[in-house]
Every structure is written in structure tokens, then in C-alpha cells.
Design a protein around this motif. Structure first.
Motif, PDB file in Angstrom:
ATOM      1  N   VAL A 120      -5.437   1.933  -1.908  1.00 61.26           N
ATOM      2  CA  VAL A 120      -5.432   0.812  -2.855  1.00 61.26           C
ATOM      3  C   VAL A 120      -6.849   0.290  -3.034  1.00 61.26           C
ATOM      4  CG1 VAL A 120      -4.569  -1.513  -3.300  1.00 61.26           C
ATOM      5  CG2 VAL A 120      -3.067   0.190  -2.236  1.00 61.26           C
ATOM      6  N   ALA A 121      -7.336   0.304  -4.281  1.00 62.94           N
ATOM      7  CA  ALA A 121      -8.713  -0.118  -4.551  1.00 62.94           C
ATOM      8  C   ALA A 121      -8.974  -1.548  -4.092  1.00 62.94           C
ATOM      9  CB  ALA A 121      -9.015   0.028  -6.041  1.00 62.94           C
ATOM     10  N   LEU A 122      -7.966  -2.417  -4.208  1.00 67.30           N
ATOM     11  CA  LEU A 122      -8.139  -3.819  -3.842  1.00 67.30           C
ATOM     12  C   LEU A 122      -8.555  -3.969  -2.383  1.00 67.30           C
ATOM     13  CD1 LEU A 122      -7.792  -6.843  -4.579  1.00 67.30           C
ATOM     14  CD2 LEU A 122      -5.404  -6.639  -3.871  1.00 67.30           C
ATOM     15  N   PHE A 123      -8.102  -3.051  -1.519  1.00 64.47           N
ATOM     16  CA  PHE A 123      -8.377  -3.161  -0.093  1.00 64.47           C
ATOM     17  C   PHE A 123      -9.505  -2.242   0.371  1.00 64.47           C
ATOM     18  CE2 PHE A 123      -3.649  -4.164  -0.062  1.00 64.47           C
ATOM     19  CZ  PHE A 123      -3.861  -5.530  -0.114  1.00 64.47           C
ATOM     20  N   ALA A 124     -10.249  -1.679  -0.583  1.00 66.50           N
ATOM     21  CA  ALA A 124     -11.313  -0.745  -0.222  1.00 66.50           C
ATOM     22  C   ALA A 124     -12.424  -1.433   0.571  1.00 66.50           C
ATOM     23  CB  ALA A 124     -11.892  -0.103  -1.480  1.00 66.50           C
ATOM     24  N   MET A 125     -12.541  -2.772   0.451  1.00 68.56           N
ATOM     25  CA  MET A 125     -13.631  -3.490   1.115  1.00 68.56           C
ATOM     26  C   MET A 125     -13.290  -3.896   2.548  1.00 68.56           C
ATOM     27  SD  MET A 125     -12.517  -4.718  -1.972  1.00 68.56           S
ATOM     28  CE  MET A 125     -13.045  -4.811  -3.682  1.00 68.56           C
ATOM     29  N   LEU A 126     -12.072  -3.665   2.978  1.00 66.05           N
ATOM     30  CA  LEU A 126     -11.676  -4.063   4.325  1.00 66.05           C
ATOM     31  C   LEU A 126     -12.398  -3.234   5.370  1.00 66.05           C
ATOM     32  CD1 LEU A 126      -7.793  -4.457   3.961  1.00 66.05           C
ATOM     33  CD2 LEU A 126      -9.483  -6.286   4.085  1.00 66.05           C
ATOM     34  N   THR A 127     -12.757  -3.867   6.473  1.00 65.68           N
ATOM     35  CA  THR A 127     -13.286  -3.124   7.614  1.00 65.68           C
ATOM     36  C   THR A 127     -12.134  -2.350   8.251  1.00 65.68           C
ATOM     37  OG1 THR A 127     -12.833  -4.886   9.202  1.00 65.68           O
ATOM     38  CG2 THR A 127     -14.950  -4.981   8.020  1.00 65.68           C
ATOM     39  N   PRO A 128     -12.410  -1.326   9.053  1.00 69.11           N
ATOM     40  CA  PRO A 128     -11.328  -0.600   9.733  1.00 69.11           C
ATOM     41  C   PRO A 128     -10.417  -1.517  10.542  1.00 69.11           C
ATOM     42  CG  PRO A 128     -13.376   0.624   9.923  1.00 69.11           C
ATOM     43  CD  PRO A 128     -13.732  -0.699   9.296  1.00 69.11           C
ATOM     44  N   GLU A 129     -11.000  -2.518  11.189  1.00 67.72           N
ATOM     45  CA  GLU A 129     -10.195  -3.446  11.987  1.00 67.72           C
ATOM     46  C   GLU A 129      -9.280  -4.286  11.093  1.00 67.72           C
ATOM     47  OE1 GLU A 129     -13.490  -3.130  12.178  1.00 67.72           O
ATOM     48  OE2 GLU A 129     -13.588  -2.019  14.079  1.00 67.72           O
ATOM     49  N   GLN A 130      -9.826  -4.765   9.961  1.00 71.55           N
ATOM     50  CA  GLN A 130      -9.014  -5.563   9.033  1.00 71.55           C
ATOM     51  C   GLN A 130      -7.902  -4.724   8.419  1.00 71.55           C
ATOM     52  OE1 GLN A 130     -12.259  -6.850   6.509  1.00 71.55           O
ATOM     53  NE2 GLN A 130     -12.230  -8.934   7.329  1.00 71.55           N
ATOM     54  N   ALA A 131      -8.212  -3.482   8.064  1.00 71.43           N
ATOM     55  CA  ALA A 131      -7.203  -2.598   7.481  1.00 71.43           C
ATOM     56  C   ALA A 131      -6.081  -2.328   8.478  1.00 71.43           C
ATOM     57  CB  ALA A 131      -7.845  -1.283   7.036  1.00 71.43           C
ATOM     58  N   LYS A 132      -6.454  -2.106   9.721  1.00 74.47           N
ATOM     59  CA  LYS A 132      -5.444  -1.841  10.746  1.00 74.47           C
ATOM     60  C   LYS A 132      -4.568  -3.082  10.961  1.00 74.47           C
ATOM     61  CE  LYS A 132      -6.726   0.712  14.135  1.00 74.47           C
ATOM     62  NZ  LYS A 132      -7.342   1.224  15.409  1.00 74.47           N
ATOM     63  N   SER A 133      -5.191  -4.256  10.935  1.00 75.81           N
ATOM     64  CA  SER A 133      -4.423  -5.494  11.098  1.00 75.81           C
ATOM     65  C   SER A 133      -3.457  -5.688   9.931  1.00 75.81           C
ATOM     66  CB  SER A 133      -5.381  -6.678  11.191  1.00 75.81           C
ATOM     67  OG  SER A 133      -4.682  -7.906  11.170  1.00 75.81           O
ATOM     68  N   LEU A 134      -3.935  -5.408   8.718  1.00 78.45           N
ATOM     69  CA  LEU A 134      -3.094  -5.583   7.532  1.00 78.45           C
ATOM     70  C   LEU A 134      -1.943  -4.582   7.510  1.00 78.45           C
ATOM     71  CD1 LEU A 134      -2.793  -7.137   4.860  1.00 78.45           C
ATOM     72  CD2 LEU A 134      -4.193  -5.374   3.780  1.00 78.45           C
ATOM     73  N   ALA A 135      -2.180  -3.392   8.051  1.00 79.65           N
ATOM     74  CA  ALA A 135      -1.146  -2.347   8.032  1.00 79.65           C
ATOM     75  C   ALA A 135       0.137  -2.790   8.727  1.00 79.65           C
ATOM     76  CB  ALA A 135      -1.681  -1.073   8.682  1.00 79.65           C
ATOM     77  N   GLY A 136      -0.010  -3.666   9.718  1.00 73.98           N
ATOM     78  CA  GLY A 136       1.174  -4.158  10.408  1.00 73.98           C
ATOM     79  C   GLY A 136       1.919  -5.227   9.643  1.00 73.98           C
ATOM     80  N   SER A 137       1.332  -5.698   8.534  1.00 71.77           N
ATOM     81  CA  SER A 137       1.938  -6.797   7.770  1.00 71.77           C
ATOM     82  C   SER A 137       2.584  -6.349   6.466  1.00 71.77           C
ATOM     83  CB  SER A 137       0.862  -7.855   7.445  1.00 71.77           C
ATOM     84  OG  SER A 137       0.241  -8.324   8.606  1.00 71.77           O
ATOM     85  N   VAL A 138       2.199  -5.179   5.953  1.00 73.31           N
ATOM     86  CA  VAL A 138       2.734  -4.738   4.662  1.00 73.31           C
ATOM     87  C   VAL A 138       4.052  -4.003   4.830  1.00 73.31           C
ATOM     88  CG1 VAL A 138       0.446  -4.579   3.608  1.00 73.31           C
ATOM     89  CG2 VAL A 138       1.470  -2.549   4.667  1.00 73.31           C
ATOM     90  N   GLY A 139       4.841  -4.046   3.778  1.00 77.00           N
ATOM     91  CA  GLY A 139       6.070  -3.270   3.720  1.00 77.00           C
ATOM     92  C   GLY A 139       6.041  -2.370   2.502  1.00 77.00           C
ATOM     93  N   LYS A 140       6.998  -1.493   2.394  1.00 82.19           N
ATOM     94  CA  LYS A 140       7.104  -0.593   1.243  1.00 82.19           C
ATOM     95  C   LYS A 140       8.473  -0.786   0.604  1.00 82.19           C
ATOM     96  CE  LYS A 140       6.011   2.625   4.103  1.00 82.19           C
ATOM     97  NZ  LYS A 140       5.734   3.855   4.849  1.00 82.19           N
ATOM     98  N   LYS A 141       8.486  -0.698  -0.713  1.00 76.80           N
ATOM     99  CA  LYS A 141       9.749  -0.852  -1.435  1.00 76.80           C
ATOM    100  C   LYS A 141       9.732   0.012  -2.675  1.00 76.80           C
ATOM    101  CE  LYS A 141      12.942  -4.403  -3.131  1.00 76.80           C
ATOM    102  NZ  LYS A 141      13.180  -5.860  -3.297  1.00 76.80           N
ATOM    103  N   ARG A 142      10.886   0.495  -3.073  1.00 78.38           N
ATOM    104  CA  ARG A 142      11.010   1.284  -4.300  1.00 78.38           C
ATOM    105  C   ARG A 142      11.891   0.526  -5.282  1.00 78.38           C
ATOM    106  NH1 ARG A 142      11.873   7.271  -6.397  1.00 78.38           N
ATOM    107  NH2 ARG A 142       9.686   7.280  -5.856  1.00 78.38           N
ATOM    108  N   PHE A 143      11.436   0.475  -6.527  1.00 82.95           N
ATOM    109  CA  PHE A 143      12.200  -0.135  -7.606  1.00 82.95           C
ATOM    110  C   PHE A 143      12.644   0.959  -8.566  1.00 82.95           C
ATOM    111  CE2 PHE A 143       9.653  -3.593  -6.005  1.00 82.95           C
ATOM    112  CZ  PHE A 143      10.505  -4.689  -6.058  1.00 82.95           C
ATOM    113  N   LYS A 144      13.923   0.937  -8.917  1.00 84.64           N
ATOM    114  CA  LYS A 144      14.451   1.917  -9.859  1.00 84.64           C
ATOM    115  C   LYS A 144      14.018   1.572 -11.280  1.00 84.64           C
ATOM    116  CE  LYS A 144      18.643   2.522  -7.069  1.00 84.64           C
ATOM    117  NZ  LYS A 144      20.125   2.373  -7.059  1.00 84.64           N
ATOM    118  N   ARG A 145      14.117   2.544 -12.155  1.00 85.13           N
ATOM    119  CA  ARG A 145      13.778   2.316 -13.553  1.00 85.13           C
ATOM    120  C   ARG A 145      14.639   1.184 -14.119  1.00 85.13           C
ATOM    121  NH1 ARG A 145      13.824   6.880 -18.409  1.00 85.13           N
ATOM    122  NH2 ARG A 145      13.127   5.467 -20.067  1.00 85.13           N
ATOM    123  N   GLY A 146      13.985   0.205 -14.758  1.00 85.96           N
ATOM    124  CA  GLY A 146      14.694  -0.932 -15.337  1.00 85.96           C
ATOM    125  C   GLY A 146      14.883  -2.096 -14.382  1.00 85.96           C
TER     126      GLY A 146
END
Length: 224
Positions: free
Chosen positions: A13-39
Motif C-alpha cells: 500500500v503506497a500510503l504506508f510506504a513511509m513507515l519504518t520496519p518497526e512501525q509496519a510490523k506494529s501496524l500489521a497486528g492492527s489491520v484486518g482483511k475483508k472482501r466485498f462482493k460486487r454491488g
């Protein structure tokens, strides 16, 4: 099939390209993934959510609806675009609906974690601010088009914005655009848009390929 980790997704994700490795690793534990169907709606106009959604795959449309059910398409979102950041920042209801035009995989980041990212990394705050300014400029341009241009000019603007150069330098739309969707983008009836498109084809301004995408020839169109 290999399972992609949250950390790998964040790095895409370009938005998070500026994160340090430590910040990215910390954020990884906070994000989730979801799929939305068409419509399916990612956020709904007038509704509330406490999450930021970042498109990983697919395509979504931003639209507003009046109290008579009429819709206007404001924008198309693709991989890397954010949804819901305005409501997180000002805690107001969503100003538009965002629905999946194609199946969408998204990263989900809760308000608390998003706010922490903004405070800890000025580059992310700057990127979010620039994204909001870009949307404001686009909205201003669209308002001006609706107020000052005739339907011919509005349709021409939408087609020129949708077309991107290919390897031969020809301007092509990325995908097929239906007459109904065009009508919702320019605030006109489908019948009127069909007449405009027929005129453009006859004048050689556009050419419809077998795949349904359009070749757009950039020529000056006098307002009508």
C-alpha cells in the motif's frame, strides 16, 4: 496457494510506504482483511463507521443519492485508494456511498490505529492530506462542470478523464462505460447521453472497440 501476511499487504500500500520496519510490523497486528462482493456497500451515505478501508484489489464507485433515489457517480476507486478517512477525521456521517463495482479485497484499519499512524508518521498525515485535497479539487471541477457546461462538454470531460494512453499513445478507457453510468456521472438522462455519444462517434471523436472500451480522440468540442 501461499497465504499473504498482513505485513506483506501493508508493504504493497503506497500510503504506508513511509513507515519504518518497526512501525509496519506494529501496524500489521492492527489491520484486518475483508472482501466485498460486487454491488456490496463498503460505506453508506449518511452512515457511520470507525474504520479506514484501503482497496487492495477490485474497483469501487463513489456515489451520492438524493431523497428521490436519483444517483450521481462522483468517482471510481482502485487499488491503493482509501475509503472512510473523512469520517474518521471529522467524526461526521459518510457524505457518499462507496459500493464495490467489482469484488474488492480491502485492508481494514480501526479509527484508533489510524489516528496513531497519523500522529507517529508525518509523511502518512501528509499523504492523507494530499489525497483529501485531490478529492476536493476533483469535486470542485465536477461542480463547475455541472453548473457551467452543457451535456456535450460534460460527457467529453468524463471521457477524456477516463482515457489513458496505451503503448501506441492512443487514449483508451480502462474498461467499458455504460450509457447509464455516463448519465449518472454527468447528471443527464440516459437518452440524452446516448444522443451525445452517437454524435461523437459520427464526428470521429470516439470509437467503440469490440471489447467495449472506447478509443478517445482528443479534439476540441465546442459547448452546446
Amino acid at each position: 496457494m501461499a497465504v499473504v501476511s498482513n505485513l506483506d499487504l501493508i508493504r504493497r500500500v503506497a500510503l504506508f510506504a513511509m513507515l519504518t520496519p518497526e512501525q509496519a510490523k506494529s501496524l500489521a497486528g492492527s489491520v484486518g482483511k475483508k472482501r466485498f462482493k460486487r454491488g456490496e456497500c463498503i460505506v453508506t451515505q449518511g452512515g457511520h463507521s470507525d474504520s479506514l478501508f484501503i482497496l487492495l484489489t477490485g474497483r469501487a464507485r463513489v456515489l451520492i443519492t438524493d431523497n428521490q433515489g436519483r444517483e450521481v457517480i462522483l468517482a471510481t476507486l482502485r487499488s491503493g485508494d482509501c475509503v472512510g478517512e473523512m469520517s474518521i477525521i471529522d467524526e461526521e456521517p459518510h457524505s457518499a456511498t462507496v459500493s464495490a463495482e467489482l469484488p474488492c479485497d480491502v485492508l481494514v484499519l480501526e479509527r484508533e490505529d489510524f489516528s496513531r499512524c497519523l500522529k507517529e508518521n508525518a509523511a502518512i498525515a501528509d499523504a492523507v492530506m494530499r489525497g483529501l485535497v485531490r478529492r476536493l479539487r476533483n469535486a470542485t471541477q465536477k461542480i463547475g462542470s455541472l453548473a457551467l457546461m452543457g451535456v456535450y462538454g460534460r460527457v467529453a470531460n468524463v471521457l477524456l478523464e477516463a482515457a489513458v494512453p496505451n503503448e501506441r499513445g492512443e487514449r483508451m478507457t480502462r474498461e467499458k462505460i455504460s450509457r447509464q453510468d455516463l448519465a449518472k456521472m454527468v447528471g443527464a438522462s440516459r437518452e440524452m447521453v446516448s444522443r451525445v455519444m452517437k454524435h461523437f462517434e459520427e464526428q470521429g471523436f470516439i470509437e467503440t472497440l469490440d471489447s467495449g472500451v472506447l478509443r478517445v480522440i482528443e479534439r476540441r468540442v465546442e459547448p452546446r
